[in-house]
Design a protein around this motif. Structure first.
Motif, PDB file in Angstrom:
ATOM      1  N   VAL A 192       0.829  -1.199   0.000  1.00  0.00           N
ATOM      2  CA  VAL A 192       0.000   0.000   0.000  1.00  0.00           C
ATOM      3  C   VAL A 192       0.866   1.251   0.000  1.00  0.00           C
ATOM      4  O   VAL A 192       0.612   2.213  -0.731  1.00  0.00           O
ATOM      5  N   ARG A 193       1.929   1.232   0.794  1.00  0.00           N
ATOM      6  CA  ARG A 193       2.793   2.407   0.969  1.00  0.00           C
ATOM      7  C   ARG A 193       4.133   2.260   0.254  1.00  0.00           C
ATOM      8  O   ARG A 193       4.975   3.147   0.350  1.00  0.00           O
ATOM      9  N   ASP A 194       4.341   1.138  -0.428  1.00  0.00           N
ATOM     10  CA  ASP A 194       5.565   0.859  -1.178  1.00  0.00           C
ATOM     11  C   ASP A 194       6.800   1.006  -0.293  1.00  0.00           C
ATOM     12  O   ASP A 194       7.712   1.797  -0.575  1.00  0.00           O
ATOM     13  N   VAL A 195       6.816   0.224   0.782  1.00  0.00           N
ATOM     14  CA  VAL A 195       7.925   0.215   1.730  1.00  0.00           C
ATOM     15  C   VAL A 195       8.229  -1.235   2.077  1.00  0.00           C
ATOM     16  O   VAL A 195       7.310  -2.048   2.212  1.00  0.00           O
ATOM     17  N   PHE A 196       9.508  -1.585   2.187  1.00  0.00           N
ATOM     18  CA  PHE A 196       9.835  -2.907   2.699  1.00  0.00           C
ATOM     19  C   PHE A 196      10.610  -2.766   4.001  1.00  0.00           C
ATOM     20  O   PHE A 196      11.216  -1.723   4.271  1.00  0.00           O
TER      21      PHE A 196
ATOM     22  N   ARG B 113      12.478   2.491   1.306  1.00  0.00           N
ATOM     23  CA  ARG B 113      11.548   2.742   0.211  1.00  0.00           C
ATOM     24  C   ARG B 113      11.525   1.529  -0.721  1.00  0.00           C
ATOM     25  O   ARG B 113      12.531   0.847  -0.899  1.00  0.00           O
ATOM     26  N   GLY B 114      10.375   1.297  -1.331  1.00  0.00           N
ATOM     27  CA  GLY B 114      10.253   0.148  -2.213  1.00  0.00           C
ATOM     28  C   GLY B 114      11.185   0.209  -3.409  1.00  0.00           C
ATOM     29  O   GLY B 114      11.574  -0.833  -3.942  1.00  0.00           O
TER      30      GLY B 114
ATOM     31  N   ASP C  81       1.037  -6.514   8.184  1.00  0.00           N
ATOM     32  CA  ASP C  81      -0.383  -6.459   7.829  1.00  0.00           C
ATOM     33  C   ASP C  81      -0.635  -5.095   7.193  1.00  0.00           C
ATOM     34  O   ASP C  81      -0.756  -4.083   7.882  1.00  0.00           O
ATOM     35  N   SER C  82      -0.712  -5.068   5.858  1.00  0.00           N
ATOM     36  CA  SER C  82      -0.863  -3.782   5.162  1.00  0.00           C
ATOM     37  C   SER C  82      -2.261  -3.213   5.340  1.00  0.00           C
ATOM     38  O   SER C  82      -2.453  -1.993   5.253  1.00  0.00           O
TER      39      SER C  82
ATOM     40  N   LEU D 260       5.666  -9.099  19.531  1.00  0.00           N
ATOM     41  CA  LEU D 260       5.521  -7.652  19.649  1.00  0.00           C
ATOM     42  C   LEU D 260       4.793  -7.130  18.414  1.00  0.00           C
ATOM     43  O   LEU D 260       5.087  -7.549  17.289  1.00  0.00           O
ATOM     44  N   VAL D 261       3.863  -6.208  18.635  1.00  0.00           N
ATOM     45  CA  VAL D 261       3.112  -5.622  17.524  1.00  0.00           C
ATOM     46  C   VAL D 261       3.306  -4.106  17.547  1.00  0.00           C
ATOM     47  O   VAL D 261       3.043  -3.456  18.569  1.00  0.00           O
ATOM     48  N   PHE D 262       3.774  -3.543  16.421  1.00  0.00           N
ATOM     49  CA  PHE D 262       4.027  -2.117  16.307  1.00  0.00           C
ATOM     50  C   PHE D 262       3.170  -1.511  15.197  1.00  0.00           C
ATOM     51  O   PHE D 262       2.764  -2.208  14.262  1.00  0.00           O
ATOM     52  N   SER D 263       2.936  -0.231  15.296  1.00  0.00           N
ATOM     53  CA  SER D 263       2.359   0.487  14.175  1.00  0.00           C
ATOM     54  C   SER D 263       3.329   0.456  13.004  1.00  0.00           C
ATOM     55  O   SER D 263       4.546   0.588  13.180  1.00  0.00           O
ATOM     56  N   GLY D 264       2.792   0.284  11.807  1.00  0.00           N
ATOM     57  CA  GLY D 264       3.649   0.297  10.627  1.00  0.00           C
ATOM     58  C   GLY D 264       4.262   1.652  10.358  1.00  0.00           C
ATOM     59  O   GLY D 264       5.185   1.767   9.550  1.00  0.00           O
ATOM     60  N   SER D 265       3.777   2.695  11.035  1.00  0.00           N
ATOM     61  CA  SER D 265       4.331   4.038  10.891  1.00  0.00           C
ATOM     62  C   SER D 265       5.276   4.397  12.033  1.00  0.00           C
ATOM     63  O   SER D 265       5.752   5.536  12.102  1.00  0.00           O
ATOM     64  N   ALA D 266       5.528   3.451  12.940  1.00  0.00           N
ATOM     65  CA  ALA D 266       6.362   3.736  14.111  1.00  0.00           C
ATOM     66  C   ALA D 266       7.773   4.135  13.697  1.00  0.00           C
ATOM     67  O   ALA D 266       8.291   3.690  12.671  1.00  0.00           O
ATOM     68  N   ASN D 267       8.390   4.963  14.532  1.00  0.00           N
ATOM     69  CA  ASN D 267       9.751   5.435  14.266  1.00  0.00           C
ATOM     70  C   ASN D 267      10.427   5.733  15.591  1.00  0.00           C
ATOM     71  O   ASN D 267       9.851   6.379  16.466  1.00  0.00           O
TER      72      ASN D 267
END
Length: 251
Positions: A23-27, A41-42, A70-71, A85-92
């Protein structure tokens, strides 16, 4: 076509997992020695730095080796021994997990994770199956804390041998593709890939087996599905290859 490598990437050895956010083109990959999950970046190529990383004491990351993404819900799942552990895909940065699946009732004992966002399920494949066998524990996707699994697949009839490799989940049919190491030293001719349904729990055999025993597969390391071409793509460390099977029956 492209390679991401070099000092700026911060990529280390013993990285055995990768996930892609279509969805966000990130690996993203885990970094065992950096105690981190790194995002690129993808279209990344060359000696480029990650665009961000999850790293620090609040994360609880310790030698991460595998992960799943999980996109649909934008979440990263990282197995850590007897917890996930479960994180937000936007975590930093140094951020705490959104959820931690952990405790004696979970029955977790290491392994790899897969996510089915369509049926809201989390699958953990690891040890604990008895006599050196693996098993698959199925949880609600949002499971948190010390909760019992919804069900388990494992036992003598399941033909689940030892495994430590990432596996693939195909949610539309509730199927999972797992690479199984034969007994004894890794790389035996008894290794194979199997396809199980996680719609039914218990000591159930695989629906299909391919690549072994006594065939091509020796040391399976990962799998993914290509629904558009009705294919399964796997990797094998001993054969040192990426192998594609045309598998229309599964789709």
């Amino acid at each position: 076509m492209r390679a991401v490598a070099g000092q700026n990437t911060q990529i280390s050895r013993s990285t055995h997992g990768i996930a892609y956010d279509d969805v966000r083109d990130v690996f993203m990959i885990p970094n065992m020695y950096g105690q981190a999950v790194m995002f690129f970046r993808g279209d990344a190529t060359g000696d480029v730095a990650p665009i961000r990383s999850i790293q620090g004491p609040k994360t609880q990351l310790k030698n991460p080796d595998h992960l799943a993404f999980d996109s649909l819900h934008n979440e990263v799942f990282v197995p850590q021994g007897n917890k996930v552990l479960v994180f937000s895909g936007s975590a930093n940065g140094d951020v705490a997990p959104l959820r931690v699946l952990q405790g004696p009732d979970t029955q977790l004992s290491g392994g790899s994770v897969g996510v089915d966002p369509l049926h809201n399920l989390l699958i953990v494949v690891g040890g604990g199956g008895g006599q050196g066998r693996s098993r698959a524990l199925i949880f609600d996707r949002t499971a948190n804390g010390n909760v019992k699994p919804k069900g388990m697949i494992g036992g003598p009839n399941s033909e689940m041998l030892g495994t430590q490799a990432p596996f693939a989940v195909y949610p539309p049919k509730q199927l999972m593709i797992i690479g199984m190491y034969g007994p004894g030293e890794l790389g035996t001719p008894n290794s194979y890939f199997g396809v199980w349904s996680y719609a039914k729990y218990g000591d159930v055999p695989p629906i299909w087996k391919f690549g072994g025993p006594n065939q091509l597969i020796r040391q399976p390391r990962g799998a993914t599905v290509d629904p558009a071409h009705k294919s399964i793509i796997v990797t094998d460390k001993r054969v040192n290859a990426v192998i594609t099977w045309y598998f229309p029956e599964m789709f």
